[in-house]
Design a protein around this motif. Structure first.
Motif, short mmCIF file in Angstrom:
data_model
loop_
_atom_site.label_atom_id
_atom_site.label_comp_id
_atom_site.label_asym_id
_atom_site.label_seq_id
_atom_site.Cartn_x
_atom_site.Cartn_y
_atom_site.Cartn_z
N VAL B 11 3.20 -6.55 31.48
CA VAL B 11 4.30 -7.48 31.71
C VAL B 11 4.07 -8.66 30.77
N ARG B 16 -1.42 -4.20 33.01
CA ARG B 16 -1.60 -3.91 34.43
C ARG B 16 -2.80 -2.99 34.63
N SER B 97 3.91 5.24 37.10
CA SER B 97 4.98 4.43 37.67
C SER B 97 6.26 5.25 37.56
N ARG B 190 18.50 -8.42 34.72
CA ARG B 190 17.15 -8.13 35.23
C ARG B 190 16.68 -9.31 36.08
N THR B 191 16.32 -9.01 37.32
CA THR B 191 15.77 -10.04 38.20
C THR B 191 14.32 -9.70 38.47
N PRO B 192 13.40 -10.47 37.87
CA PRO B 192 11.98 -10.16 38.08
C PRO B 192 11.62 -10.36 39.55
N ARG B 193 10.71 -9.54 40.03
CA ARG B 193 10.25 -9.67 41.39
C ARG B 193 9.45 -10.95 41.55
#
Ligand SMILES: Cc1cc2nc3c(=O)[nH]c(=O)nc-3n(C[C@H](O)[C@H](O)[C@H](O)COP(=O)(O)OP(=O)(O)OC[C@H]3O[C@@H](n4cnc5c(N)ncnc54)[C@H](O)[C@@H]3O)c2cc1C
Ligand SMILES: Nc1ncnc2c1ncn2[C@@H]1O[C@H](COP(=O)(O)O)[C@@H](O)[C@H]1O
Lengths: 261, 324
Positions: B11, B16, B97, B190-193
């Motif tokens: 990211v 990760r 993923s 896009r909405t990041p968590r």
């Protein structure tokens, strides 16, 4: 112009039953109770909702699988799909994901389509890759793992909830969509639906109908080999205590012993 | 020695953890060559080098964020071709993923290779890498090989330790020509968590989960307090998620996340097959449930039959006291 929707559905062994492997290390599909993969019910549901919104739409359900897979088609027809295609051939036994995607893609092309809708994963294989593979083969956009989907004016839009972000997606038809179990509860077939399903057409195709050679599919045509399948030893019976007021402390004691605290 | 391509999940340049685990597995098979794509790709190099990447191929084109999946398939294909042309490629390893699995499958089809998903281990063998998979809700374990082409294998989180193994990590620009399909599916938003400050569910060493027994979103604070006392991630059963008590991103099970932590604590969860599918490979399993007949007790190393509203707060207090 009519919107042609093809829904891919899989007939799978019941997860709450005893699932096992056959001698050739393929999933045993003869000896166990099967059903329409629950996750594909969500695909049928979204197809029905999209068809409701469209002026004119036709839903074909498609399965690749053994004789009994007809049960999965019947269930989808009783939910409200219009017709069904069953791809069945003895040479298909043991086909892997890549092979299955070939069969699905050829059948979808032969059926004619504007929109393909799949489940997020099959409940037995749980790979979750077939929609992507089918899109690759068909050369059309993949709009997959949607928790929300809508189609209007030849464009499919949806929301994909990923690991690190939630994304809004958009693509022109024709396209391949897959939907998650967050997309909305699937309806139960009504009595009327069940009766109507008995009269709906189910077409059967074999490999020859799809111009696929036997060696492109099946166990021998598979690009992966299972060397062994062993039942995991049952977990050794653990300690179970009844809480008499000290349960939390006893549990803490166990965690200390295991070095978690 | 042959090379192994490792697809980097990052990211904005932060690698990760599952990718670092892949490097551990890759080193068993050959020299790891990492492929990092999108904004911040070049920033991954130092971490990747520390964990064994001999080379890091990067491309920061905007397409990777603007379109779904296919641009990344194009890039991996370019990397496969580049590495194969220069030497020999033993395998392509990809994290399991949802997105990376789709990338892996399409890549495999394009390069004429078999694909194996959700491996929990990968070992070297004369006939190429052997993957271990856990199937039918972890009731079976299979050993699988790719019999055609270059093996493409996706690997689940927590399948291998992260190891330091310093290597050159030379950064090279990857030259990618996008296919006609690359721009087929636009990402229009896009909405990041939002980060909760707790560990990532799939990466956590300890997971504390709540189910229908938690009986309300407000009561999840009890589960969170226990998780925080252990530095754990919070999970939930589908019943708790469907009731709207906890976000779907935290769901453990067949249609949620699959976790394999050192310790899994199930509270007010019956242990349905679909839940077990996502947690059965946890090393140590603990459950608190008021029903002594709950199937979850068949799996546990330690179980407490009791009311979670009594047991869990007492446990949390005890942990806090002991940790001082
Ligand atoms: C296709 C499909 C996919 C699915 N995917 C998933 C998935 O990914 N994840 C998942 O979790 N489920 C999944 N499910 C649902 C699954 O079948 C179960 O319905 C679900 O896991 C049940 O959640 P639960 O254990 O919290 O609830 P229940 O089964 O209702 O169990 C609640 C438990 O809490 C106990 N309890 C109640 N009050 C207390 C108290 N005060 N103290 C202690 N214990 C208490 C009860 O004794 C009971 O055992 C799926 C189902 C299908 C068909
Ligand atoms: N044999 C099959 N016949 C029809 N559709 C299938 C078949 N196998 C998989 N699918 C579809 O592909 C989706 C993902 O499956 P999988 O990649 O096997 O997890 C399923 O939800 C189905 O929609």
């Amino acid at each position: 112009m009519s919107l042609r929707i093809v829904v891919t559905v899989k007939y799978v062994p019941d997860a709450t039953g005893d699932r096992h492997f056959a001698e050739d290390l393929t999933v045993d599909r003869d000896d166990v109770d099967g059903l329409l993969s629950e996750l594909d019910e969500y695909a049928v549901e979204q197809a029905l909702q999209i068809a409701d919104e469209a002026d004119d739409a036709e839903i074909t359900v498609l399965t690749v699988g053994p004789e009994d897979a007809k049960d999965a088609l019947r269930k989808a027809l009783s939910m409200g799909a219009d017709k069904a295609i069953h791809v069945e051939d003895d040479d298909l036994h043991g086909t892997d994901a890549i092979g299955t995607s070939l069969v699905l893609a050829k059948a979808i092309e032969k059926a004619g389509y504007d929109l393909v809708i799949s489940g997020m994963a099959s409940t037995d294989g749980t790979m979750g890759v077939l929609p992507a593979l089918v899109a690759e083969r068909l050369g059309v956009p993949q709009v997959t793992l949607l928790s929300e989907v809508s189609v209007a004016d030849g464009v499919v839009k949806g929301r994909r909830d990923g690991d690190t972000a939630s994304e809004q997606l958009e693509a022109s038809l024709p396209a391949v969509v897959s939907v998650t179990d967050q997309s909305g509860e699937a309806r139960y077939p009504s009595f009327k639906g069940i009766m109507a399903a008995k009269k709906k057409p189910v077409q059967s195709w074999d490999l020859e109908d799809l111009e696929i050679e036997a060696d492109e599919v099946g166990l021998d045509g598979s690009w992966t080999t299972v060397d062994s399948a062993t039942e995991r030893p049952a977990r050794t019976a653990g300690t179970i205590v009844k809480d008499e007021g000290e349960g939390g402390k006893q549990l803490a004691e166990f965690l200390v012993g295991q070095k978690f605290i | 020695m042959a090379e192994v391509l490792v697809y980097v999940d990052h990211v904005d340049g932060a690698v990760r953890k599952p990718t670092l685990e892949l490097l551990t597995l890759a080193r068993r098979i050959g020299d790891p060559v990492a492929v990092a794509l999108g904004a911040g790709a070049a920033n991954t190099a130092a971490t990747l080098a520390e964990h064994g990447a001999v080379k890091v191929l990067t491309d920061e084109a905007a397409e990777y964020a603007d379109y779904l999946v296919v641009p990344k398939v194009d890039a991996l294909q370019a990397a496969v071709e580049a590495v194969s042309a220069a030497g020999s490629l033993a395998a392509v390893l990809v994290p399991s993923s949802a997105e990376a699995k789709e990338i892996a499958a399409r890549l495999a089809l394009r390069i004429g290779s078999g694909v194996i998903t959700d491996a929990v281990d990968v070992e070297a063998d004369d006939k190429g890498p052997v993957a271990t998979q856990s199937v039918f809700a972890a009731s079976y374990s299979t050993k699988t090989r790719v019999s055609k082409g270059t093996p493409v294998i996706t690997v689940k989180p927590n399948s291998a330790p992260v190891e330091a193994a310093p290597a050159a990590g030379t950064v090279e620009a990857l030259s990618v020509t996008f296919s006609a399909q690359a721009t087929g599916t636009k990402v229009t938003g896009r909405t990041p968590r939002e980060s909760t400050g707790r560990p990532e569910l799939t990466e956590a060493a300890i997971v504390v989960s709540g189910g229908r027994g938690v009986n309300g979103s407000e009561n999840f604070s009890i589960i969170e307090a226990l998780a925080d006392s252990l530095g754990a991630a919070v999970g939930a059963s589908r019943a708790a998620v469907d009731a709207g008590w906890y976000p779907h991103t935290n769901q453990v099970g067949q249609t949620g996340k699959s976790v394999s932590p050192q310790l899994y604590i199930a509270n007010g969860i019956s242990g349905a097959i679909q839940h077990r599918a996502g947690m059965q490979t946890s090393k140590t399993i603990v459950a608190v449930n008021k029903d002594a007949e709950a199937p979850i007790f068949d799996l546990v190393d330690y179980g407490v039959v009791g009311d979670l509203f009594e047991v869990v707060p007492q446990l949390t207090e005890e942990i806090k006291t002991r940790k001082g």
